[in-house]
Scaffold this motif. Structure first.
Motif, short mmCIF file in Angstrom:
data_model
loop_
_atom_site.label_atom_id
_atom_site.label_comp_id
_atom_site.label_asym_id
_atom_site.label_seq_id
_atom_site.Cartn_x
_atom_site.Cartn_y
_atom_site.Cartn_z
N TYR A 216 0.83 -1.21 0.00
CA TYR A 216 0.00 0.00 0.00
C TYR A 216 0.86 1.26 0.00
O TYR A 216 2.01 1.23 0.40
CB TYR A 216 -0.91 0.01 1.23
N GLN B 96 -3.23 4.93 8.87
CA GLN B 96 -2.82 4.93 7.46
C GLN B 96 -2.97 6.32 6.89
O GLN B 96 -3.49 6.52 5.81
CB GLN B 96 -3.67 3.94 6.65
N VAL C 28 -2.98 12.39 4.48
CA VAL C 28 -4.33 12.15 3.96
C VAL C 28 -5.33 12.81 4.92
O VAL C 28 -5.25 12.63 6.13
CB VAL C 28 -4.61 10.63 3.88
N ALA C 29 -6.25 13.57 4.36
CA ALA C 29 -7.23 14.26 5.21
C ALA C 29 -8.29 13.30 5.74
O ALA C 29 -8.76 13.45 6.85
CB ALA C 29 -7.88 15.40 4.42
N ASN C 30 -8.66 12.32 4.92
CA ASN C 30 -9.71 11.38 5.33
C ASN C 30 -9.21 9.95 5.19
O ASN C 30 -9.66 9.20 4.34
CB ASN C 30 -10.98 11.60 4.50
N PRO C 31 -8.23 9.57 6.03
CA PRO C 31 -7.64 8.23 5.87
C PRO C 31 -8.64 7.13 6.15
O PRO C 31 -9.62 7.33 6.86
CB PRO C 31 -6.52 8.21 6.91
N ILE C 32 -8.37 5.96 5.59
CA ILE C 32 -9.25 4.80 5.76
C ILE C 32 -9.17 4.32 7.20
O ILE C 32 -10.12 3.78 7.74
CB ILE C 32 -8.85 3.68 4.76
N PHE D 165 0.08 3.76 1.86
CA PHE D 165 -0.18 4.43 3.13
C PHE D 165 0.71 3.86 4.23
O PHE D 165 0.95 2.66 4.28
CB PHE D 165 -1.64 4.24 3.54
#
Lengths: 339, 752
Positions: free
Chosen positions: B498, B527, B519-523, B500
């Motif tokens: 990945y 990550q 990342v503003a909206n990570p999973i 991330f």
């Protein structure tokens, strides 16, 4: 004297025939042909003979010598050959023994499918382009005719970055990048990694691979699109495939299509793979939207084109019968070494 | 979006296509269908029934009921429903005989849930009207394929498509006229850009009660929950005409005015879903004098919601700006049936049609209901959408098939486009209002209408007539493939990791998370960073695979992501349960296979590297990568050696095309020397201490030996020669002497 010569000759030949070793052969040679050998001794007695007789017997003696030498040579050759055979007989090697050293490794299944497609498209005149994984909102959405408030943005759950950029949700941004760098007329593909903010399960991944394709030329039509799709899908699946277009909405194409292929498992009769419909949805495609051409600097009154997006991960799953998409990015060598 | 087949049939006169065939046709010509399901199958055998007698059954809650059915005659059933009573009209199902608590029960009386026409299973159905419900099929259409079609979010829009596909006549369900007297309320729209139209009707003498079964069944079939007659009518109109509606309890509104305005920053709003939202000026609200009573196009308010005591209602039928609704809905994370429709850009002309249809229905479901005054209709007149010039030759070229003008006209008119012929093979096409909000604006959109209706399957695949060209090469990609092949041929298996990584992992590999792309909206919270190195992923793959293998080789080609650029890297690793030396040297050999002439220079180790086993990989003066062993703390079950190369630098360093050099004509001479250095004297340092200028052709390492005092003894074979002669023994001796002298000068002790 002639009898003596002939007897000596016959005796030597008989001893030679019995000689089983190189040493024994040498002993026969020395005994018969050596400087003090029996034939040499005979020739010493020639001095007493009349010249004609001497010539006749000399000739006889020479013939006997030559024959003996020749027989000795072939006897030596035969013995040497037998000795070699005997040695080689002991040199048996088990060729089924596993080869030592490291075994060949493996290429990722997506790599293999991708490489094959790159070669296929290159053979049809398509350039292979790359685009960034971290993409701007402009290339990923705006330039593809998906403005900020467009509900189509919900069709793709986006990973946004804190600096305002995003992880590309598809390889389509390379359409406009390709138009900018190559200028029409052009044929291009862009394989690569894409990202969707989705929960991961056996059939969903947040990281997967796509291949974008585009052709821009004069008067490119739906008929051309169908021709190309059918041609390269037949090449990918290595058999003649039947394709079907139906309406599909993607803001960067107009008209837009979903392309189905007739189910390769049941041939269209209906089976669990195609959910009894006879068709398997394969890829979105369409004629490039005039707005996208304009964003890429091409005049839509002059140029037109088609575009499509193939799911490389999906193709790899179909080809190898892989039922869990998570395996692709799991790094598990038990899986990867199978390819 | 679910479509009821029976509902569509009401609006397509004489439709005799089966539901499954219709699903196929809709998929090919309009939008992707995801399947057909039968609903209300039990209705086929059901019969109306009147309860003629009832007997208790001891202490049981069940009772024995005798019913009279027109279809099956008199039947005796055991019924547990609390609402079952003599004289009640209900529904009987012949499900067979069975003994219940000693009594033979022949069939059953059914609840709405058992009939598949509603969710109520608290009692049996009570009929107030003749029983005429029949089984239905529901066709589910993929919502994504309706993104561009505001009109297809209602049955009437789909009925228009079906009529165009089958050639049947479309029947408009809207028939009522609205009273034109003065409106009893005032509506003020502050910004028509945000609310292009706000129409409303006031009703009085309203009775709140359950809807008739047919209406409940319709809603239930398409997945909407029947609530009460008024709410059900608003949902019915929405599902039929794609016009979302909302009913306010008129007595709970303050003042006689409805104001459509943006919310004040910090304004609180209690919605009828029980949630409370804090709004800001990006949200559009419907307000009365006291405050917000609805979040425009998303959800109504709790205070003004319909209740059992409601007697007067304000029925809103409005059109809200798509983008505004979408922003509000995604901001408060609430998607409703209304917001989904508005964000597709609904047709402002539809609000009045919605009111007309609702008026018809309300009169049926709420006996005695009266319209109070006339309609209030606030809007700013919109310019008519510009007609589209359509050249039929262009159309043929676009589709790749000659479509006769008469057929083009027929298709467009069946979809209610108005077509004028302005010249030979020239049409001027007027777009109907419900397609003009966003969907159809250019001639390419018309090409789609014609193409899908003639059927894309009728187009003959045609090869384009384009000149053949050799495509430009992608050297970088070709190079990456070569690297992959080389690695795989030497036993390395390719992995993908990945992009991330977590903050902890980033720190472990020497990166400050603040310097990385975030990342503003990570999973997942761990990550949230993009990988600035492939090492973290490769490390994890190594550790994971040690569970299944005692030794292995793997590699990855992927992009490091930095704030300013993406750098493709090649990272390979060898794991084995040994002393680790072989892995490092094998990787060095791999590097040499990828680029002949690399060298490794020992360097200070990072925290994740073995403190004595780390070096930089160089080609000439360019540092192109790193060779190291993971710190044994990080890989505990064995030794993991890693090679990490910067691919663009590796590619740039590829030697130019070789120049031929004449083969050597004179013999060379070789001699061995042995030097002793400190315990960690390196072979590379000895080799580079000998000057190359004096006829020396190569210096090959032979062997090493550790002296008892710990110093290192190293032997080399030096080959010398000249291109124009054989060197004399004096010359070779001089070369040897100068090599030894150079080594001695560098602090090595000569042993030869």
């Amino acid at each position: 004297m002639q009898e003596i010569i002939e007897k000596l000759h016959q005796d030597a030949l008989a001893q030679l025939a019995e000689a089983a070793t190189l040493e024994a052969v040498e002993a026969v040679r020395v005994d018969a042909l050596g400087r003090k050998g029996k034939l040499a001794e005979i020739s010493k007695q020639f001095g007493r003979l009349a010249p004609e007789e001497r010539a006749r017997l000399g000739k006889l003696l020479n013939t006997a010598k030559q024959e003996l030498e020749s027989n000795i040579d072939s006897r030596i050759a035969a013995l040497e050959s037998a000795a070699l055979d005997k040695r080689l007989e002991s040199e048996w090697i088990d060729l089924t023994t596993p080869a030592p050293g490291i075994r060949p490794g493996s290429l990722h299944p997506v790599t293999q499918v991708q490489k094959e497609l790159e070669e296929l498209f290159r053979s049809m005149g398509f350039a292979v382009l790359d685009g960034p994984e971290v993409e701007s909102e402009y290339y990923n959405f705006d330039a593809l005719n998906i403005p900020g408030d467009h509900p189509a943005r919900d069709m793709q759950d986006t990973f946004w970055l804190k600096d305002g950029r995003l992880l590309r949700t598809h390889t389509s941004p390379v359409q406009v990048r390709g138009l900018e760098t190559l200028k029409p007329p052009l044929k291009m593909i862009a394989p690569g990694r894409v990202f969707r903010n989705e929960e991961v399960d056996a059939s969903h991944e947040h990281t997967f691979y796509q291949l974008e394709g585009m052709m821009v030329d004069r008067d490119v039509s739906v008929a051309h699109l169908i021709y190309f799709m059918k041609t390269f899908l037949s090449a990918i699946f290595k058999r003649d495939v039947t394709v079907r277009l139906r309406p599909g909405f993607f803001p960067f194409v107009e008209p837009g299509f979903e392309l189905d292929i007739q189910c390769l498992i049941c041939g269209g009769k209906g089976c669990p793979v195609c959910k009894q419909s006879g068709w398997v949805e394969l890829c979105p495609c369409g004629l490039v939207h005039p707005a996208v051409l304009r964003y890429g600097g091409a005049d839509p009154e002059e140029w037109s084109g088609f575009a499509f997006g193939l799911g490389l991960t999906r193709l790899a799953m179909m080809r190898y019968g892989i039922d869990d998409i998570r395996l692709f990015t799991g790094g598990d060598l038990r899986f990867l070494k199978q390819f | 979006m679910k479509f009821s087949y029976n509902w569509l049939r009401e609006m397509v006169d004489g439709l005799d296509t089966s539901a499954s065939e219709l699903e196929r046709l809709m998929t090919i010509k309009t939008a992707e269908c995801e399947g057909v399901e039968e609903v209300g199958a039990a209705l086929a055998d059901a019969s109306e029934a009147i309860v003629v007698a009832m007997e208790t059954m001891g202490a049981s809650h069940n009772r024995k009921a005798t019913v009279e059915t027109p279809r099956y005659g008199q039947k005796t059933v055991v019924c547990g429903a609390p609402n079952c009573r003599v004289g009640m009209r209900t529904v009987y199902l012949p499900v067979g005989k069975k003994i219940i608590e000693g009594i033979e029960s022949d069939g059953m009386l059914a609840s709405a849930a058992e009939l598949g026409i509603g969710r109520d299973h608290s009692g049996i159905v009570e009929l107030h009207e003749p029983f005429k419900l029949i089984a239905d099929h529901v066709i589910e259409v993929d919502n994504k394929s309706l993104t561009h079609r505001p009109d297809l979010w209602g049955h009437y829009g789909m009925a228009r498509e079906v009529a165009a596909i089958t050639g049947n006549k479309l029947v408009d369900p809207v028939r009522a006229e609205l009273p034109s007297s003065d409106a009893p309320i005032k509506v003020t729209v502050e910004d028509f850009a945000l609310c292009p139209r706000y129409s409303a009707l006031v009703f009085e003498n309203v009775t709140i009660q359950p809807s008739p079964l047919w209406l409940q069944y319709r809603l239930e079939a398409i997945g909407l929950n029947p609530i009460s007659n008024i709410v059900d009518v608003t949902n019915f109109v929405m599902a039929e005409l794609a016009q979302p509606m909302h009913a306010f309890d008129a007595d709970k509104l303050h003042g006689g005015e409805i104001i459509v305005r943006t919310a004040r920053n910090g304004e609180k709003f209690a919605a009828l879903n029980g949630e409370s939202y804090e709004l800001d000026s990006s949200n559009l609200v419907i307000a009365d004098k006291a405050g917000a009573v609805a979040l425009a196009g998303v959800i109504g308010g709790a205070v003004s919601a319909i209740s059992d005591s409601t007697t007067r209602i304000v029925l809103e039928s409005a059109c809200f700006n798509a983008s505004s609704v979408r922003k509000t809905s995604s901001k408060i994370k609430l998607r409703t049936d209304a917001s989904m429709r508005f964000e597709k850009s609904q047709d402002p002309a539809n609000t009045i049609r919605g009111l007309k249809r609702a008026l018809q229905l309300l009169q049926e479901v709420s006996p005695g209901i009266r319209v109070a005054g006339g309609v209030v209709d606030a809007y700013r007149p919109q310019p008519a959408p510009a007609p589209i010039a359509l050249n039929l030759d262009w159309l043929d070229r676009k589709i790749g098939k000659a479509v006769p003008a008469v057929e083009v006209r027929k298709i467009l008119e069946s979809l209610e486009f108005r077509v004028e012929e302005t010249g030979p093979r020239e049409f001027r096409v007027h777009v109907p209002s419900w397609r003009a909000t966003k969907d159809v604006t250019i001639k390419d959109d018309l090409a789609e209408e014609v193409g899908r209706m003639i059927g894309y399957g009728t187009i003959t695949p045609t090869a384009p007539l384009a000149p053949a060209r050799v495509p430009p090469a992608n050297e970088e990609r070709a190079f990456h493939h070569r690297v992959r092949e080389t690695a795989a041929s030497q036993g390395f298996s390719e992995i993908y990791n990945y992009s991330f990584i977590s903050e902890d992992r980033a720190r472990a590999f020497g990166f400050d998370p603040a310097e990385l792309v975030q990342v503003a909206n990570p999973i997942a919270a761990d990550q949230n960073l993009l990988r600035p190195t492939l090492l973290a992923g490769v490390w994890k793959s190594i550790v994971d695979n040690t569970r299944n293998f005692d030794s292995f080789r793997l590699f990855e080609i992927g992009r490091e992501i930095h704030k300013d650029r993406e750098i493709p890297h090649f990272t390979a690793a060898i794991f084995a349960k040994d002393d680790g030396m072989a892995g490092l040297l094998e990787l060095k050999r791999l590097a040499d296979c990828l680029l002949r002439g690399i060298r490794v220079e020992p360097a200070a180790a990072q925290s994740y590297e073995h403190p004595q086993r780390a070096g930089d990989v160089y080609f000439g003066d360019t540092r192109i990568g790193r060779l190291f062993e993971f710190h044994p703390r990080m890989v505990e079950s064995g030794r993991a050696a890693v090679l990490d190369l910067d691919l663009p630098l590796l590619q740039k360093s590829q030697p130019p095309v070789a120049r031929y050099q004449a083969l050597r004509r004179f013999p060379t001479s070789a001699f061995d020397i042995t030097v002793v250095g400190e315990a960690r004297a390196t072979i590379g340092a000895v080799q580079s201490a000998i000057p190359r200028s004096s006829g020396i052709l190569s210096i090959d390492f032979l062997r090493e030996f550790e002296l008892p005092d710990g110093r290192r003894s190293l032997s080399f074979r030096i080959t010398a020669g000249a291109s124009d002669r054989t060197l004399s023994s004096e010359e070779v001796g001089a070369i040897r002497a100068s090599a030894i002298e150079a080594l001695t000068r560098s602090g090595y002790e000569s042993r030869s």
